[in-house]
Write a protein that holds these residues in place. Structure first.
Motif, short mmCIF file in Angstrom:
data_model
loop_
_atom_site.label_atom_id
_atom_site.label_comp_id
_atom_site.label_asym_id
_atom_site.label_seq_id
_atom_site.Cartn_x
_atom_site.Cartn_y
_atom_site.Cartn_z
N GLN A 155 9.44 136.15 -85.18
CA GLN A 155 8.79 137.02 -86.16
C GLN A 155 8.08 138.18 -85.47
O GLN A 155 7.36 138.94 -86.11
CB GLN A 155 7.81 136.23 -87.02
N THR A 187 8.92 125.28 -83.02
CA THR A 187 7.79 125.99 -83.63
C THR A 187 7.54 127.32 -82.91
O THR A 187 7.35 128.36 -83.55
CB THR A 187 6.54 125.11 -83.57
N VAL A 196 -0.57 134.76 -81.28
CA VAL A 196 -0.62 133.31 -81.12
C VAL A 196 -0.78 132.99 -79.63
O VAL A 196 -0.12 133.60 -78.78
CB VAL A 196 0.65 132.63 -81.68
N ILE A 211 7.95 131.27 -84.49
CA ILE A 211 6.87 132.26 -84.52
C ILE A 211 7.25 133.48 -83.69
O ILE A 211 7.05 134.63 -84.12
CB ILE A 211 5.56 131.64 -84.01
N LEU A 238 2.07 131.05 -89.57
CA LEU A 238 2.48 132.37 -90.05
C LEU A 238 1.79 132.74 -91.35
O LEU A 238 1.52 133.91 -91.61
CB LEU A 238 4.00 132.41 -90.21
N ALA A 293 5.12 125.90 -87.88
CA ALA A 293 5.10 127.36 -87.72
C ALA A 293 4.75 128.06 -89.03
O ALA A 293 4.02 129.06 -89.02
CB ALA A 293 6.46 127.83 -87.21
#
Length: 370
Positions: free
Chosen positions: A248, A241, A223, A245, A216, A212
């Motif tokens: 975030q 993973t 994504v 992501i 990032l 990840a």
């Protein structure tokens, strides 16, 4: 094909035998035997990485009549282990054709068993469920064929995503595109990349196991989690993973295997279906609008849930269901910009019912940009 083609057979693991004529390699070929109800698009089907490790039975009565070309494949080569059909056309005619289907399959050592009663075979798989099988030469299975069938692994518990995934990252689309996303390749189809390009999105395609933090660090606008073969619960490296992501607040869109992995990531589970959904005529209901979509699908596993939600995943809302069997066809996170569908919006079976999902993802990318 003609009578000069050698006799061949398909033996299922329950002992049911189907006879026909063998075209291509004559060595025993073993794999899970599935069927698809697509009437056209055989080249796209056979090159779809989601069919990796499967013998595909075509319910359409004749295939091969329009040949193959260089534009339609969904990957660089045929992905299926074998093909079973009623009639393999000895000739082809189409202005786009660059060769014949048997020749194209032979380049990847894919055998075709033709002159098979595919109606009886499909009904058997529907009643009993998909199972392992072996294609071989002759009318009676040899010891070698039986041994190969016994050694064939079950699709349950098999991670094939890591087998078909790219080994190195690569870019697709215009370098100056206004948006940039990262696509995890669990078995991605080329038409998905074409549609992203058509929507003004540049894609960096990365291996299925890329950490990840590396993704990032690219600071993507979003994504994408691709389709792919095998058992989603065997892709054990993906959920942590995906969660890293998603937390975030990076917009995330999943299709097929990507949909299943999102379900697992947030607490759900998947189950193997009796015979799966494979074809271009699957009716799906959008629970938010009430609209019914006719969709293209290719999967043998499903997220366990109902219109009320996904078992063990309270943060996920079910957005779509299959009208044939009630299985979960769409998910979205209740607070994060994350959504997914089980079907293939890039593979419209005629009308482009599901293409607006790409617009939905594009809206999420714009929102993140502010």
């Amino acid at each position: 094909m003609n009578s000069q083609s050698p006799k061949g057979f398909l033996l299922l693991e329950d002992g049911t035998l189907f006879l026909g004529r063998l075209v291509g390699p004559v060595l025993p070929t073993v794999a899970e035997v599935v069927f698809t109800t697509n009437m056209t698009g055989y080249q796209e089907t056979f090159s779809d990485p989601s069919f990796r490790g499967q013998i595909v039975v075509m319910t359409a009565p004749q295939i091969g009549n329009y040949g193959v070309n260089a534009e339609d494949p969904e990957s660089a080569r045929p992905q299926v282990a074998g093909v079973v059909c009623r009639e393999l056309s000895p000739t082809y005619s189409n202005w786009r054709a660059t060769g014949s289907l048997p020749e194209w399959l032979a380049t990847a050592n894919v055998p075709v068993l033709t002159e098979v009663d595919t109606r009886r075979l499909t009904k058997h798989l529907r009643n009993v469920g998909v199972m392992r099988g072996v294609i071989g030469i002759g009318e009676t299975p040899t010891r070698e064929a039986l041994a190969s069938l016994d050694a064939c692994p079950s699709m349950a518990g098999l991670d094939l995503a890591s087998v078909v995934s790219t080994r190195e990252a690569y870019s697709w689309g215009k370098p100056d595109a206004p948006y940039h996303i990262v696509a995890y390749d669990f078995g991605i189809k080329r038409n998905i990349l074409r549609l992203f390009d058509a929507h003004g999105i540049r894609v960096t395609v990365v291996p299925s196991d890329m950490p990840a933090d590396q993704v990032l660090a690219m600071d993507p606008d979003g994504v994408f989690l691709s389709n792919g073969p095998g058992d989603p619960e065997a892709v054990t490296y993906a959920p942590a993973t995906i969660r890293r992501i998603a937390e975030q607040r990076v917009p995330m869109f999943g299709i097929c295997l990507g949909h299943q992995l999102l379900g697992i990531t947030f607490g759900g589970r998947t189950a193997k279906m009796p015979f799966g959904h494979r074809g271009g005529n699957q009716p799906v209901k959008d629970l938010e609008t009430g609209q019914v979509l006719i969709t293209s699908q290719n999967h043998g596993f499903a997220v366990v849930g109902s219109p009320d939600g996904v078992e063990g995943a309270p943060d996920l809302a079910v957005t779509h269901i299959n009208l044939n069997d009630g299985t979960v066809e769409g998910l979205k996170h209740r607070t994060l910009p994350v959504f997914a569908v089980q079907y293939h919006p890039e593979a419209a079976p005629g009308p482009h019912d599901a293409v607006p999902l790409f617009d939905q993802f594009l809206t999420a990318l714009r929102t993140r940009r502010g």
